[in-house]
Design a protein around this motif. Structure first.
Motif, PDB file in Angstrom:
ATOM      1  N   GLU A   5      -6.664 -55.849  50.877  1.00 64.94           N
ATOM      2  CA  GLU A   5      -6.187 -54.481  50.719  1.00 64.94           C
ATOM      3  C   GLU A   5      -7.240 -53.516  51.240  1.00 64.94           C
ATOM      4  N   LEU A   6      -6.831 -52.680  52.185  1.00 65.15           N
ATOM      5  CA  LEU A   6      -7.682 -51.627  52.712  1.00 65.15           C
ATOM      6  C   LEU A   6      -7.166 -50.326  52.124  1.00 65.15           C
ATOM      7  N   LYS A   7      -8.006 -49.641  51.372  1.00 65.23           N
ATOM      8  CA  LYS A   7      -7.588 -48.421  50.683  1.00 65.23           C
ATOM      9  C   LYS A   7      -8.277 -47.213  51.312  1.00 65.23           C
ATOM     10  N   PHE A   8      -7.462 -46.209  51.589  1.00 67.48           N
ATOM     11  CA  PHE A   8      -7.924 -44.968  52.200  1.00 67.48           C
ATOM     12  C   PHE A   8      -7.482 -43.793  51.349  1.00 67.48           C
ATOM     13  N   LEU A   9      -8.118 -42.636  51.557  1.00 61.37           N
ATOM     14  CA  LEU A   9      -7.644 -41.385  50.975  1.00 61.37           C
ATOM     15  C   LEU A   9      -6.998 -40.570  52.085  1.00 61.37           C
ATOM     16  N   ASN A  10      -5.883 -39.897  51.751  1.00 61.10           N
ATOM     17  CA  ASN A  10      -5.230 -39.047  52.737  1.00 61.10           C
ATOM     18  C   ASN A  10      -5.596 -37.585  52.504  1.00 61.10           C
ATOM     19  N   GLU A  11      -4.968 -36.686  53.245  1.00 59.57           N
ATOM     20  CA  GLU A  11      -5.301 -35.261  53.161  1.00 59.57           C
ATOM     21  C   GLU A  11      -5.039 -34.674  51.777  1.00 59.57           C
ATOM     22  N   GLU A  12      -4.129 -35.282  51.016  1.00 59.97           N
ATOM     23  CA  GLU A  12      -3.843 -34.821  49.656  1.00 59.97           C
ATOM     24  C   GLU A  12      -4.719 -35.518  48.626  1.00 59.97           C
ATOM     25  N   ASN A  13      -5.729 -36.271  49.096  1.00 60.98           N
ATOM     26  CA  ASN A  13      -6.643 -37.021  48.237  1.00 60.98           C
ATOM     27  C   ASN A  13      -5.930 -38.098  47.419  1.00 60.98           C
ATOM     28  N   LYS A  14      -4.840 -38.614  47.973  1.00 59.09           N
ATOM     29  CA  LYS A  14      -4.112 -39.718  47.338  1.00 59.09           C
ATOM     30  C   LYS A  14      -4.458 -41.019  48.056  1.00 59.09           C
ATOM     31  N   PHE A  45      -1.888 -44.506  61.457  1.00 60.77           N
ATOM     32  CA  PHE A  45      -0.959 -44.688  60.341  1.00 60.77           C
ATOM     33  C   PHE A  45      -0.610 -43.336  59.736  1.00 60.77           C
ATOM     34  N   LEU A  46       0.645 -43.177  59.370  1.00 60.97           N
ATOM     35  CA  LEU A  46       1.108 -41.954  58.728  1.00 60.97           C
ATOM     36  C   LEU A  46       1.284 -42.204  57.239  1.00 60.97           C
ATOM     37  N   SER A  47       1.051 -41.175  56.444  1.00 66.77           N
ATOM     38  CA  SER A  47       1.364 -41.261  55.021  1.00 66.77           C
ATOM     39  C   SER A  47       2.096 -39.986  54.632  1.00 66.77           C
ATOM     40  N   SER A  48       2.802 -40.043  53.518  1.00 70.84           N
ATOM     41  CA  SER A  48       3.556 -38.871  53.067  1.00 70.84           C
ATOM     42  C   SER A  48       2.626 -37.723  52.684  1.00 70.84           C
ATOM     43  N   GLY A  49       1.346 -38.028  52.451  1.00 72.87           N
ATOM     44  CA  GLY A  49       0.379 -37.003  52.074  1.00 72.87           C
ATOM     45  C   GLY A  49      -0.518 -36.577  53.216  1.00 72.87           C
ATOM     46  N   GLY A  50      -0.093 -36.867  54.446  1.00 74.74           N
ATOM     47  CA  GLY A  50      -0.881 -36.456  55.608  1.00 74.74           C
ATOM     48  C   GLY A  50      -1.721 -37.584  56.172  1.00 74.74           C
ATOM     49  N   ASP A  51      -2.596 -37.213  57.089  1.00 75.51           N
ATOM     50  CA  ASP A  51      -3.446 -38.186  57.775  1.00 75.51           C
ATOM     51  C   ASP A  51      -4.403 -38.875  56.799  1.00 75.51           C
ATOM     52  N   LEU A  52      -4.801 -40.096  57.164  1.00 74.65           N
ATOM     53  CA  LEU A  52      -5.849 -40.780  56.419  1.00 74.65           C
ATOM     54  C   LEU A  52      -7.173 -40.129  56.807  1.00 74.65           C
ATOM     55  N   VAL A  53      -7.990 -39.780  55.819  1.00 76.40           N
ATOM     56  CA  VAL A  53      -9.204 -39.022  56.122  1.00 76.40           C
ATOM     57  C   VAL A  53     -10.504 -39.729  55.731  1.00 76.40           C
ATOM     58  N   SER A  54     -10.439 -40.713  54.829  1.00 77.09           N
ATOM     59  CA  SER A  54     -11.674 -41.405  54.449  1.00 77.09           C
ATOM     60  C   SER A  54     -11.372 -42.776  53.860  1.00 77.09           C
ATOM     61  N   LYS A  55     -12.405 -43.636  53.892  1.00 77.13           N
ATOM     62  CA  LYS A  55     -12.300 -44.965  53.289  1.00 77.13           C
ATOM     63  C   LYS A  55     -12.544 -44.839  51.795  1.00 77.13           C
ATOM     64  N   LYS A  56     -11.790 -45.607  51.032  1.00 82.56           N
ATOM     65  CA  LYS A  56     -11.986 -45.620  49.583  1.00 82.56           C
ATOM     66  C   LYS A  56     -12.510 -46.980  49.118  1.00 82.56           C
ATOM     67  N   GLN A  57     -11.845 -48.060  49.573  1.00 83.97           N
ATOM     68  CA  GLN A  57     -12.172 -49.381  49.032  1.00 83.97           C
ATOM     69  C   GLN A  57     -11.523 -50.457  49.892  1.00 83.97           C
ATOM     70  N   ALA A  58     -12.123 -51.634  49.884  1.00 84.53           N
ATOM     71  CA  ALA A  58     -11.507 -52.834  50.456  1.00 84.53           C
ATOM     72  C   ALA A  58     -11.680 -53.937  49.427  1.00 84.53           C
ATOM     73  N   ARG A  59     -10.630 -54.748  49.271  1.00 79.77           N
ATOM     74  CA  ARG A  59     -10.730 -55.805  48.271  1.00 79.77           C
ATOM     75  C   ARG A  59      -9.773 -56.938  48.607  1.00 79.77           C
ATOM     76  N   ILE A  60     -10.105 -58.111  48.088  1.00 79.59           N
ATOM     77  CA  ILE A  60      -9.223 -59.282  48.168  1.00 79.59           C
ATOM     78  C   ILE A  60      -8.488 -59.377  46.840  1.00 79.59           C
ATOM     79  N   VAL A  61      -7.168 -59.508  46.921  1.00 75.62           N
ATOM     80  CA  VAL A  61      -6.349 -59.631  45.719  1.00 75.62           C
ATOM     81  C   VAL A  61      -5.631 -60.978  45.791  1.00 75.62           C
ATOM     82  N   GLU A  62      -5.693 -61.712  44.694  1.00 77.79           N
ATOM     83  CA  GLU A  62      -5.012 -63.005  44.633  1.00 77.79           C
ATOM     84  C   GLU A  62      -3.960 -62.948  43.542  1.00 77.79           C
TER      85      GLU A  62
END
Length: 70
Positions: A5-14, A45-62
């Motif tokens: 899982e690659l997690k980003f924050l968008n323009e709405e900080n979501k 990539f597009l999101s409903s809250g605008g462009d992706l603006v920063s990295k938040k987290q990366a993780r492996i989920v099982e």
């Protein structure tokens, strides 16, 4: 089944999550960091809250599933 899982924050900080099945292990943090930088730079990539603006987290989920007989 494992997922990367690659997690980003968008323009709405979501948080916006991009999930990839069956990641290569062991995980290479440098390559993941570079891939996330590329995703941000390419704005591919597009999101409903605008462009992706920063990295938040990366993780492996099982996920393990055990059937229950009824």
């Amino acid at each position: 089944m494992k997922k990367l899982e690659l997690k980003f924050l968008n323009e709405e900080n979501k948080t916006v999550t991009i999930s990839l099945d069956n990641p290569i292990e062991p995980v290479d943090a440098v390559k993941i960091n570079h891939a996330m930088d590329t995703i941000l730079a390419q704005n591919c990539f597009l999101s409903s809250g605008g462009d992706l603006v920063s990295k938040k987290q990366a993780r492996i989920v099982e996920r393990n599933v055990s059937e229950i007989e009824l």
